[in-house]
Design an enzyme around this catalytic site. Sequence first.
Site, mmCIF file in Angstrom:
data_model
loop_
_atom_site.group_PDB
_atom_site.id
_atom_site.type_symbol
_atom_site.label_atom_id
_atom_site.label_comp_id
_atom_site.label_asym_id
_atom_site.label_seq_id
_atom_site.Cartn_x
_atom_site.Cartn_y
_atom_site.Cartn_z
ATOM 1 N N ALA A 51 5.212 4.297 -3.856
ATOM 2 C CA ALA A 51 5.150 3.503 -5.088
ATOM 3 C C ALA A 51 4.046 4.037 -6.002
ATOM 4 O O ALA A 51 4.240 4.196 -7.210
ATOM 5 C CB ALA A 51 4.920 2.026 -4.750
ATOM 6 N N GLN A 110 0.829 -1.218 0.000
ATOM 7 C CA GLN A 110 0.000 0.000 0.000
ATOM 8 C C GLN A 110 0.857 1.260 0.000
ATOM 9 O O GLN A 110 0.419 2.318 0.450
ATOM 10 C CB GLN A 110 -0.914 0.005 1.227
ATOM 11 N N SER A 111 2.059 1.150 -0.521
ATOM 12 C CA SER A 111 3.006 2.271 -0.477
ATOM 13 C C SER A 111 2.487 3.513 -1.204
ATOM 14 O O SER A 111 2.128 3.461 -2.386
ATOM 15 C CB SER A 111 4.320 1.815 -1.108
ATOM 16 N N ASN A 112 2.472 4.632 -0.485
ATOM 17 C CA ASN A 112 2.138 5.919 -1.104
ATOM 18 C C ASN A 112 3.226 6.319 -2.098
ATOM 19 O O ASN A 112 2.947 6.899 -3.144
ATOM 20 C CB ASN A 112 2.046 7.014 -0.038
#
Length: 329
Positions: free
Chosen positions: A76, A72-74
């Site tokens: 990425a 859920q990386s912002n």
Amino acid sequence: MNMPDPIKFANLPTKIEKLDRLSHKLGKDIYIKRDDHTGIEISGNKIRKLEFAAGEAISNGCDCLITCGGIQSNHARATAAVAAKLGMEAFLVLRDAEDAYVEGNYFLDRMLGANIKLITPEEYKHNRADIMEDIRVQLEDTGHKGYIIPEGASNGVGSLGYYKAMKEILEQEKQMGIKFDAIVVAVGSGGTYAGLYYGNKVNKNSATIYGFNITASREYFQETALKLLGEISKYTGKHISVAKDDIDIIDGYVGLGYALSQSKEIEFIHRLAKLEGLILDPVYTGKAMYGMVEEIKKGSFDKHSNILFIHTGGLFGWNRKQRELLSSL
Ligand SMILES: *Cc1c(COP(=O)(O)O)cnc(C)c1O
């Protein structure tokens, strides 16, 4: 190293607003800088770092961006959006997790056409750099040039984004006729903190920069910040001398761990949303602001009167478990 020309994606300057009712409750003047409004697809703090990282990628003649993060990386997601905006390809190496498959940032990564490789938490911990390097080499074999951005774009070039943001804050102070004596930010990979810290020092500003770590420890981020400050100065040519204990990281608010929420944190986010019409994210800003309020109540901020909290974004990070906690309140 030369400081690359940043590519301008973000809506800058971001607004600074006063949180009137929270200020009244806590007996301090509390302001918030809306870096959650840097954009929609490219919202949040990562975009300021990517302005410089993408600038360097382009000046190196690269046509692909390779990076990594949690599923859920912002960061990425922001990288996927930046790549698409520049007509580049994004390659994301993401740490697998069960519960977030079809929503939030992961959904947007797919929508934005990123190439995604899911790896196990073990592989992520030990081999992510090698895996990204493999992708770069494979791209080279097919005539492409990949540019690797580390987790959170927290390296020297990425941190320049918050060195520049500090200048923006100083200009806003002049326009507003306010002097912030404390600046508060969530710390996840350290680049945002390091950039602000560096900007504060180099501009001879007297504010204290506080970081609330939402993973790892104070010790870990003091060392990370020192390392990043050295890397930033290689780009700017301006060296600063800092001791480890000058780095103000406040520990104690990681809670259950990275991206895991407790009901007291979700309840805090909910109360603040109702009080100020302001939504924080559960992974970073929710924990950091919760920590800041607790520390103000304990007296740790007694010497400060004008406090600026940076809203670093993250609103696509809400997952099903956190929303379930909210609905059970
Ligand atoms: C990445 C992130 C942070 C932390 O910034 P770092 O520079 O990685 O320390 C804070 N808030 C949000 C919403 C983020 O996505």
